[in-house]
Design a protein around this motif. Structure first.
Motif, PDB file in Angstrom:
ATOM      1  N   VAL A  56       0.843  -1.203   0.000  1.00  0.00           N
ATOM      2  CA  VAL A  56       0.000   0.000   0.000  1.00  0.00           C
ATOM      3  C   VAL A  56       0.875   1.249   0.000  1.00  0.00           C
ATOM      4  O   VAL A  56       0.591   2.217  -0.726  1.00  0.00           O
ATOM      5  N   SER A  57       1.948   1.230   0.760  1.00  0.00           N
ATOM      6  CA  SER A  57       2.866   2.379   0.788  1.00  0.00           C
ATOM      7  C   SER A  57       3.494   2.614  -0.577  1.00  0.00           C
ATOM      8  O   SER A  57       3.611   3.767  -1.024  1.00  0.00           O
ATOM      9  N   LEU A  58       3.889   1.540  -1.251  1.00  0.00           N
ATOM     10  CA  LEU A  58       4.464   1.651  -2.592  1.00  0.00           C
ATOM     11  C   LEU A  58       3.449   2.253  -3.559  1.00  0.00           C
ATOM     12  O   LEU A  58       3.788   3.153  -4.341  1.00  0.00           O
ATOM     13  N   ASP A  59       2.212   1.777  -3.511  1.00  0.00           N
ATOM     14  CA  ASP A  59       1.173   2.321  -4.394  1.00  0.00           C
ATOM     15  C   ASP A  59       0.909   3.797  -4.111  1.00  0.00           C
ATOM     16  O   ASP A  59       0.793   4.604  -5.041  1.00  0.00           O
ATOM     17  N   ILE A  60       0.811   4.159  -2.844  1.00  0.00           N
ATOM     18  CA  ILE A  60       0.567   5.562  -2.492  1.00  0.00           C
ATOM     19  C   ILE A  60       1.727   6.438  -2.946  1.00  0.00           C
ATOM     20  O   ILE A  60       1.524   7.524  -3.503  1.00  0.00           O
ATOM     21  N   TRP A  61       2.961   5.976  -2.723  1.00  0.00           N
ATOM     22  CA  TRP A  61       4.146   6.720  -3.146  1.00  0.00           C
ATOM     23  C   TRP A  61       4.144   6.916  -4.665  1.00  0.00           C
ATOM     24  O   TRP A  61       4.416   8.012  -5.173  1.00  0.00           O
ATOM     25  N   ALA A  62       3.805   5.857  -5.396  1.00  0.00           N
ATOM     26  CA  ALA A  62       3.781   5.944  -6.862  1.00  0.00           C
ATOM     27  C   ALA A  62       2.696   6.912  -7.333  1.00  0.00           C
ATOM     28  O   ALA A  62       2.943   7.751  -8.218  1.00  0.00           O
ATOM     29  N   ILE A  63       1.513   6.818  -6.760  1.00  0.00           N
ATOM     30  CA  ILE A  63       0.412   7.713  -7.154  1.00  0.00           C
ATOM     31  C   ILE A  63       0.761   9.161  -6.824  1.00  0.00           C
ATOM     32  O   ILE A  63       0.548  10.068  -7.639  1.00  0.00           O
ATOM     33  N   LYS A  64       1.315   9.380  -5.655  1.00  0.00           N
ATOM     34  CA  LYS A  64       1.732  10.735  -5.257  1.00  0.00           C
ATOM     35  C   LYS A  64       2.770  11.282  -6.235  1.00  0.00           C
ATOM     36  O   LYS A  64       2.692  12.438  -6.654  1.00  0.00           O
ATOM     37  N   THR A  65       3.719  10.442  -6.618  1.00  0.00           N
ATOM     38  CA  THR A  65       4.762  10.861  -7.561  1.00  0.00           C
ATOM     39  C   THR A  65       4.158  11.217  -8.919  1.00  0.00           C
ATOM     40  O   THR A  65       4.526  12.225  -9.532  1.00  0.00           O
ATOM     41  N   THR A  84      10.517   9.399 -13.753  1.00  0.00           N
ATOM     42  CA  THR A  84      11.642   8.514 -13.435  1.00  0.00           C
ATOM     43  C   THR A  84      12.146   8.730 -12.009  1.00  0.00           C
ATOM     44  O   THR A  84      13.225   8.288 -11.660  1.00  0.00           O
ATOM     45  N   ARG A  85      11.377   9.400 -11.192  1.00  0.00           N
ATOM     46  CA  ARG A  85      11.785   9.641  -9.808  1.00  0.00           C
ATOM     47  C   ARG A  85      10.846   8.896  -8.861  1.00  0.00           C
ATOM     48  O   ARG A  85       9.932   8.223  -9.303  1.00  0.00           O
ATOM     49  N   GLY A  86      11.075   9.044  -7.580  1.00  0.00           N
ATOM     50  CA  GLY A  86      10.254   8.336  -6.605  1.00  0.00           C
ATOM     51  C   GLY A  86      10.446   6.833  -6.771  1.00  0.00           C
ATOM     52  O   GLY A  86      11.557   6.371  -7.043  1.00  0.00           O
ATOM     53  N   PRO A  87       9.391   6.056  -6.645  1.00  0.00           N
ATOM     54  CA  PRO A  87       9.527   4.600  -6.781  1.00  0.00           C
ATOM     55  C   PRO A  87       9.876   4.181  -8.201  1.00  0.00           C
ATOM     56  O   PRO A  87      10.363   3.070  -8.418  1.00  0.00           O
ATOM     57  N   PHE A  88       9.661   5.076  -9.162  1.00  0.00           N
ATOM     58  CA  PHE A  88       9.973   4.777 -10.554  1.00  0.00           C
ATOM     59  C   PHE A  88      11.473   4.731 -10.804  1.00  0.00           C
ATOM     60  O   PHE A  88      11.909   4.312 -11.861  1.00  0.00           O
ATOM     61  N   ARG A  89      12.286   5.146  -9.829  1.00  0.00           N
ATOM     62  CA  ARG A  89      13.740   4.979  -9.924  1.00  0.00           C
ATOM     63  C   ARG A  89      14.125   3.512  -9.788  1.00  0.00           C
ATOM     64  O   ARG A  89      15.173   3.098 -10.273  1.00  0.00           O
ATOM     65  N   TYR A  90      13.290   2.730  -9.099  1.00  0.00           N
ATOM     66  CA  TYR A  90      13.624   1.346  -8.763  1.00  0.00           C
ATOM     67  C   TYR A  90      12.874   0.316  -9.594  1.00  0.00           C
ATOM     68  O   TYR A  90      13.362  -0.793  -9.784  1.00  0.00           O
ATOM     69  N   THR A  91      11.690   0.658 -10.048  1.00  0.00           N
ATOM     70  CA  THR A  91      10.875  -0.234 -10.870  1.00  0.00           C
ATOM     71  C   THR A  91      10.032   0.609 -11.819  1.00  0.00           C
ATOM     72  O   THR A  91       9.551   1.672 -11.432  1.00  0.00           O
ATOM     73  N   ARG A  92       9.858   0.125 -13.032  1.00  0.00           N
ATOM     74  CA  ARG A  92       9.056   0.879 -13.995  1.00  0.00           C
ATOM     75  C   ARG A  92       7.554   0.717 -13.728  1.00  0.00           C
ATOM     76  O   ARG A  92       6.749   1.469 -14.269  1.00  0.00           O
ATOM     77  N   ASN A  93       7.192  -0.239 -12.880  1.00  0.00           N
ATOM     78  CA  ASN A  93       5.783  -0.516 -12.623  1.00  0.00           C
ATOM     79  C   ASN A  93       5.502  -0.674 -11.132  1.00  0.00           C
ATOM     80  O   ASN A  93       5.068  -1.731 -10.675  1.00  0.00           O
ATOM     81  N   PRO A  94       5.718   0.371 -10.345  1.00  0.00           N
ATOM     82  CA  PRO A  94       5.546   0.222  -8.897  1.00  0.00           C
ATOM     83  C   PRO A  94       4.108  -0.067  -8.467  1.00  0.00           C
ATOM     84  O   PRO A  94       3.895  -0.779  -7.482  1.00  0.00           O
ATOM     85  N   ILE A  95       3.133   0.437  -9.195  1.00  0.00           N
ATOM     86  CA  ILE A  95       1.736   0.179  -8.817  1.00  0.00           C
ATOM     87  C   ILE A  95       1.404  -1.293  -9.041  1.00  0.00           C
ATOM     88  O   ILE A  95       0.815  -1.939  -8.164  1.00  0.00           O
ATOM     89  N   TYR A  96       1.798  -1.842 -10.166  1.00  0.00           N
ATOM     90  CA  TYR A  96       1.534  -3.259 -10.426  1.00  0.00           C
ATOM     91  C   TYR A  96       2.333  -4.144  -9.475  1.00  0.00           C
ATOM     92  O   TYR A  96       1.859  -5.192  -9.041  1.00  0.00           O
ATOM     93  N   LEU A  97       3.524  -3.716  -9.136  1.00  0.00           N
ATOM     94  CA  LEU A  97       4.317  -4.452  -8.147  1.00  0.00           C
ATOM     95  C   LEU A  97       3.599  -4.435  -6.803  1.00  0.00           C
ATOM     96  O   LEU A  97       3.542  -5.450  -6.107  1.00  0.00           O
ATOM     97  N   GLY A  98       3.020  -3.302  -6.451  1.00  0.00           N
ATOM     98  CA  GLY A  98       2.234  -3.209  -5.219  1.00  0.00           C
ATOM     99  C   GLY A  98       1.043  -4.147  -5.236  1.00  0.00           C
ATOM    100  O   GLY A  98       0.744  -4.820  -4.236  1.00  0.00           O
ATOM    101  N   TYR A  99       0.342  -4.231  -6.372  1.00  0.00           N
ATOM    102  CA  TYR A  99      -0.782  -5.169  -6.498  1.00  0.00           C
ATOM    103  C   TYR A  99      -0.303  -6.607  -6.276  1.00  0.00           C
ATOM    104  O   TYR A  99      -0.961  -7.398  -5.607  1.00  0.00           O
TER     105      TYR A  99
END
Length: 157
Positions: A56-65, A84-99
């Protein structure tokens, strides 16, 4: 309409795919009565809870970014900026990773191993149905910048 203005998807498939994975895992584990190894333990529940918080934190961080970057969070809308910042520095799909992490976490908390299978299947289907189309959209919009981003950032983890 040219590729620059086209939308990556006509329908927001990923939430639907993960919803179907969740329901399928629940049905296979509870209704179908298929044999599945179940691990009931406090450790699994605590690990599942921690994984849920992380997801949930990853998804919120990605949405906020995405919102701070003034681009869409919806997979079926054309993006305005390459983020390309925030969680997108580490994965191109942080929301799907969160799911995916949330699906695994629910399997841990409920001791239903079908959620692990469902998470893997949902991730694979999401890659073919959504991510590859989104990547073509980003390639058309951002060209070399997107290619450079892909070289330094993994699709999943």
């Amino acid at each position: 309409m040219n590729a620059y203005r086209s939308k990556p998807l006509k329908f927001p498939w990923p939430p639907v795919l993960y919803g179907l994975a969740f329901v399928s895992a629940f049905l296979l584990g509870e209704i179908a009565g298929l044999p599945v190894p179940r691990v009931h333990s406090a450790f699994a529940w605590i690990l599942g809870t921690a994984l849920t918080v992380a997801a949930v934190s990853l998804d919120i961080w990605a949405i906020k970014t995405l919102l701070e970057s003034r681009t869409t969070i919806l997979a079926h809308r054309a993006t305005a900026h390459l983020v390309t910042r925030g969680p997108f520095r580490y994965t191109r799909n942080p929301i799907y990773l969160g799911y995916t992490l949330a699906t695994i976490a629910f399997g841990l908390m409920t001791a239903n191993s079908w959620f692990y299978v469902a998470a893997v299947v949902a991730a694979i289907v999401t890659t073919f149905v959504a991510i590859r189309r989104e990547e073509r959209h980003l390639q058309a919009r951002f060209g070399c910048d997107f290619e450079s981003y892909c070289r330094r950032t993994r699709r999943w983890i």
